[in-house]
Design a protein around this motif. Sequence first.
Motif, PDB file in Angstrom:
ATOM      1  N   VAL A  88       0.859  -1.190   0.000  1.00 25.48           N
ATOM      2  CA  VAL A  88       0.000   0.000   0.000  1.00 25.48           C
ATOM      3  C   VAL A  88       0.898   1.244   0.000  1.00 25.48           C
ATOM      4  CG1 VAL A  88      -1.704   1.303   1.316  1.00 25.48           C
ATOM      5  CG2 VAL A  88      -1.864  -1.183   1.212  1.00 25.48           C
ATOM      6  N   LYS A  89       0.510   2.247  -0.798  1.00 27.94           N
ATOM      7  CA  LYS A  89       1.260   3.498  -0.845  1.00 27.94           C
ATOM      8  C   LYS A  89       1.134   4.223   0.497  1.00 27.94           C
ATOM      9  CE  LYS A  89       1.108   7.786  -3.592  1.00 27.94           C
ATOM     10  NZ  LYS A  89       0.230   8.434  -4.598  1.00 27.94           N
ATOM     11  N   VAL A  90       2.256   4.614   1.085  1.00 27.82           N
ATOM     12  CA  VAL A  90       2.223   5.320   2.368  1.00 27.82           C
ATOM     13  C   VAL A  90       2.725   6.751   2.166  1.00 27.82           C
ATOM     14  CG1 VAL A  90       3.070   5.363   4.746  1.00 27.82           C
ATOM     15  CG2 VAL A  90       2.640   3.173   3.616  1.00 27.82           C
ATOM     16  N   THR A  91       1.927   7.725   2.557  1.00 26.71           N
ATOM     17  CA  THR A  91       2.313   9.133   2.390  1.00 26.71           C
ATOM     18  C   THR A  91       2.288   9.839   3.746  1.00 26.71           C
ATOM     19  OG1 THR A  91       0.032   9.742   1.933  1.00 26.71           O
ATOM     20  CG2 THR A  91       1.409   9.272   0.036  1.00 26.71           C
ATOM     21  N   ARG A  92       2.874  11.031   3.764  1.00 26.88           N
ATOM     22  CA  ARG A  92       2.769  11.813   4.994  1.00 26.88           C
ATOM     23  C   ARG A  92       2.502  13.275   4.650  1.00 26.88           C
ATOM     24  NH1 ARG A  92       8.875  12.388   7.420  1.00 26.88           N
ATOM     25  NH2 ARG A  92       9.977  12.641   5.453  1.00 26.88           N
ATOM     26  N   LEU A  93       2.109  14.054   5.645  1.00 28.09           N
ATOM     27  CA  LEU A  93       1.796  15.465   5.421  1.00 28.09           C
ATOM     28  C   LEU A  93       3.069  16.229   5.074  1.00 28.09           C
ATOM     29  CD1 LEU A  93      -0.663  16.187   8.382  1.00 28.09           C
ATOM     30  CD2 LEU A  93      -1.197  15.514   6.038  1.00 28.09           C
ATOM     31  N   ALA A  94       2.912  17.281   4.276  1.00 28.91           N
ATOM     32  CA  ALA A  94       4.055  18.109   3.915  1.00 28.91           C
ATOM     33  C   ALA A  94       4.466  18.999   5.078  1.00 28.91           C
ATOM     34  CB  ALA A  94       3.703  18.965   2.707  1.00 28.91           C
ATOM     35  N   HIS A  95       5.769  19.234   5.193  1.00 30.01           N
ATOM     36  CA  HIS A  95       6.267  20.248   6.112  1.00 30.01           C
ATOM     37  C   HIS A  95       6.367  21.570   5.363  1.00 30.01           C
ATOM     38  CE1 HIS A  95       7.193  17.734   9.460  1.00 30.01           C
ATOM     39  NE2 HIS A  95       7.977  16.945   8.760  1.00 30.01           N
ATOM     40  N   GLY A  96       6.313  22.667   6.068  1.00 31.69           N
ATOM     41  CA  GLY A  96       6.478  23.965   5.418  1.00 31.69           C
ATOM     42  C   GLY A  96       6.020  25.096   6.315  1.00 31.69           C
ATOM     43  N   VAL A  97       6.006  26.287   5.753  1.00 36.58           N
ATOM     44  CA  VAL A  97       5.587  27.476   6.495  1.00 36.58           C
ATOM     45  C   VAL A  97       4.073  27.438   6.671  1.00 36.58           C
ATOM     46  CG1 VAL A  97       5.579  29.998   6.500  1.00 36.58           C
ATOM     47  CG2 VAL A  97       7.480  28.766   5.423  1.00 36.58           C
ATOM     48  N   PRO A  98       3.560  27.538   7.894  1.00 36.17           N
ATOM     49  CA  PRO A  98       2.112  27.582   8.068  1.00 36.17           C
ATOM     50  C   PRO A  98       1.536  28.828   7.385  1.00 36.17           C
ATOM     51  CG  PRO A  98       3.238  27.436  10.205  1.00 36.17           C
ATOM     52  CD  PRO A  98       4.280  27.701   9.161  1.00 36.17           C
ATOM     53  N   VAL A  99       0.305  28.731   6.892  1.00 32.75           N
ATOM     54  CA  VAL A  99      -0.338  29.891   6.287  1.00 32.75           C
ATOM     55  C   VAL A  99      -0.449  30.991   7.350  1.00 32.75           C
ATOM     56  CG1 VAL A  99      -2.444  30.766   5.232  1.00 32.75           C
ATOM     57  CG2 VAL A  99      -1.620  28.471   4.672  1.00 32.75           C
ATOM     58  N   GLY A 100       0.042  32.167   7.025  1.00 30.17           N
ATOM     59  CA  GLY A 100       0.037  33.259   8.000  1.00 30.17           C
ATOM     60  C   GLY A 100       1.260  33.272   8.898  1.00 30.17           C
ATOM     61  N   GLY A 101       2.105  32.259   8.743  1.00 27.26           N
ATOM     62  CA  GLY A 101       3.281  32.152   9.611  1.00 27.26           C
ATOM     63  C   GLY A 101       4.360  33.158   9.247  1.00 27.26           C
ATOM     64  N   GLU A 102       5.101  33.636  10.242  1.00 23.00           N
ATOM     65  CA  GLU A 102       6.199  34.565   9.991  1.00 23.00           C
ATOM     66  C   GLU A 102       7.519  33.813  10.095  1.00 23.00           C
ATOM     67  OE1 GLU A 102       5.774  38.401  12.002  1.00 23.00           O
ATOM     68  OE2 GLU A 102       3.791  37.745  12.601  1.00 23.00           O
ATOM     69  N   LEU A 103       8.363  33.996   9.097  1.00 25.66           N
ATOM     70  CA  LEU A 103       9.610  33.238   9.027  1.00 25.66           C
ATOM     71  C   LEU A 103      10.440  33.392  10.299  1.00 25.66           C
ATOM     72  CD1 LEU A 103      10.871  33.638   5.370  1.00 25.66           C
ATOM     73  CD2 LEU A 103       9.128  32.151   6.332  1.00 25.66           C
ATOM     74  N   ASP A 104      10.417  34.616  10.827  1.00 22.27           N
ATOM     75  CA  ASP A 104      11.209  34.957  11.992  1.00 22.27           C
ATOM     76  C   ASP A 104      10.900  34.046  13.190  1.00 22.27           C
ATOM     77  OD1 ASP A 104      13.028  36.392  13.352  1.00 22.27           O
ATOM     78  OD2 ASP A 104      11.664  37.996  13.919  1.00 22.27           O
ATOM     79  N   TYR A 105       9.672  33.537  13.222  1.00 15.85           N
ATOM     80  CA  TYR A 105       9.252  32.754  14.380  1.00 15.85           C
ATOM     81  C   TYR A 105       9.348  31.251  14.135  1.00 15.85           C
ATOM     82  CZ  TYR A 105       7.561  37.059  16.395  1.00 15.85           C
ATOM     83  OH  TYR A 105       7.498  38.310  16.936  1.00 15.85           O
ATOM     84  N   LEU A 106       9.774  30.854  12.943  1.00 15.01           N
ATOM     85  CA  LEU A 106       9.803  29.422  12.625  1.00 15.01           C
ATOM     86  C   LEU A 106      11.155  28.813  12.957  1.00 15.01           C
ATOM     87  CD1 LEU A 106       7.833  29.466   9.270  1.00 15.01           C
ATOM     88  CD2 LEU A 106       7.064  28.587  11.466  1.00 15.01           C
ATOM     89  N   ASP A 107      11.130  27.529  13.310  1.00 17.09           N
ATOM     90  CA  ASP A 107      12.383  26.836  13.614  1.00 17.09           C
ATOM     91  C   ASP A 107      13.119  26.499  12.321  1.00 17.09           C
ATOM     92  OD1 ASP A 107      11.750  23.537  13.223  1.00 17.09           O
ATOM     93  OD2 ASP A 107      10.091  24.969  13.224  1.00 17.09           O
ATOM     94  N   GLU A 108      14.392  26.134  12.476  1.00 16.16           N
ATOM     95  CA  GLU A 108      15.227  25.864  11.310  1.00 16.16           C
ATOM     96  C   GLU A 108      14.728  24.674  10.498  1.00 16.16           C
ATOM     97  OE1 GLU A 108      19.327  25.518  12.403  1.00 16.16           O
ATOM     98  OE2 GLU A 108      19.220  27.373  13.562  1.00 16.16           O
ATOM     99  N   GLY A 109      14.216  23.666  11.189  1.00 17.95           N
ATOM    100  CA  GLY A 109      13.720  22.471  10.494  1.00 17.95           C
ATOM    101  C   GLY A 109      12.593  22.818   9.536  1.00 17.95           C
TER     102      GLY A 109
END
Lengths: 201, 201
Positions: free
Chosen positions: B168-189
């Motif tokens: 069975v194909k196994v997928t996972r959710l994408a990582h990325g900047v949340p909508v409305g998120g500010e880069l300054d507050y996001l972790d490096e990962g």
Amino acid sequence: MAERVAGPEIERLVQLLARLPGLGPRSARRAVLHLIRKREELLSPLADAMRVAQERIVACSVCGNIDTSDPCTICRDARRDPSILVVVETVADLWALERAGLLNARYHVLGGVLSPLDGVGPEDLTIASLIERARAGEVREIVLAVNATVDGQTTAHYIADLLAPTGVKVTRLAHGVPVGGELDYLDEGTLAAALERRTVF
Amino acid sequence: MAERVAGPEIERLVQLLARLPGLGPRSARRAVLHLIRKREELLSPLADAMRVAQERIVACSVCGNIDTSDPCTICRDARRDPSILVVVETVADLWALERAGLLNARYHVLGGVLSPLDGVGPEDLTIASLIERARAGEVREIVLAVNATVDGQTTAHYIADLLAPTGVKVTRLAHGVPVGGELDYLDEGTLAAALERRTVF
């Protein structure tokens, strides 16, 4: 939560819980999941406690406090000083004073404050029964422990005028700097009161 | 609130409500006063709704959702695509995805994540029944919609390994900047993931 996610019973529980002060739709959903996880330890006892409250809690016919007995525990407490009557707006205020544990007095819950804009007149509050209690002879002092809001103070003045003919001493809470309060954040009225009533260090 | 203020019944209701997430002792007291003021409109229906929940809500034996029917409303919904299975940690996550209304799939609630420190092993989660559902043949894709936490991702890897032999194909959710998120507050990962998976504007 759309109704298709879970049955209408869960949705109803969420909606009812969301009407409690301090809970919104999201926290109500979390609360419902918590309740269902803790079915035996929390959901069931809570349903029972609410049923008991629904059936047994009454307003005290003397002071307006809520309790499972009428008169309430405080009014029946013979160790309470019957000569001091503390007038509060709500049962929440009564509880706040009791938690502070500063008083050994009895209470009188007004049930709100005079507010012409909201259509709240003297007849909507327990003012008549307060005057009656003042006239009964046992009370020596009535402390008007209403909120320091415009409506609260208006109500206090109104009541003080009505109480004047009874000869009972009427007092009110002191204004001043709250403990831990910073002057920079206080309004001018509070600062003026705190200055005017300053005491020797 | 000391017990002498009000009867033990009120105190018990306050203590039980204070155990709900989002409510503390103070807000529980406010909630109780609110409930007693709104006795007919709120306290009574809430007691009933809790009793109904206590008696009728069950965990779905297929997916682990909670509902008043087993299988749950979602598992019985013939319009749902049976070829996509979305794996979530908790019912709260399932509800969150349903509220977003993005999916027409079915779910599988793990009941938590693997956590050796907390003594949670594979046998404490519904992993065995997930493998069974994957093997039954109807499922084409399994979306591992677990939280982006260390334990969540460890659990996802563990499950993905077990699912590999099923084809069975196994997928996972994408990582990325949340909508409305500010880069300054996001972790490096998060920033690294957002950069790596950048798309054409």
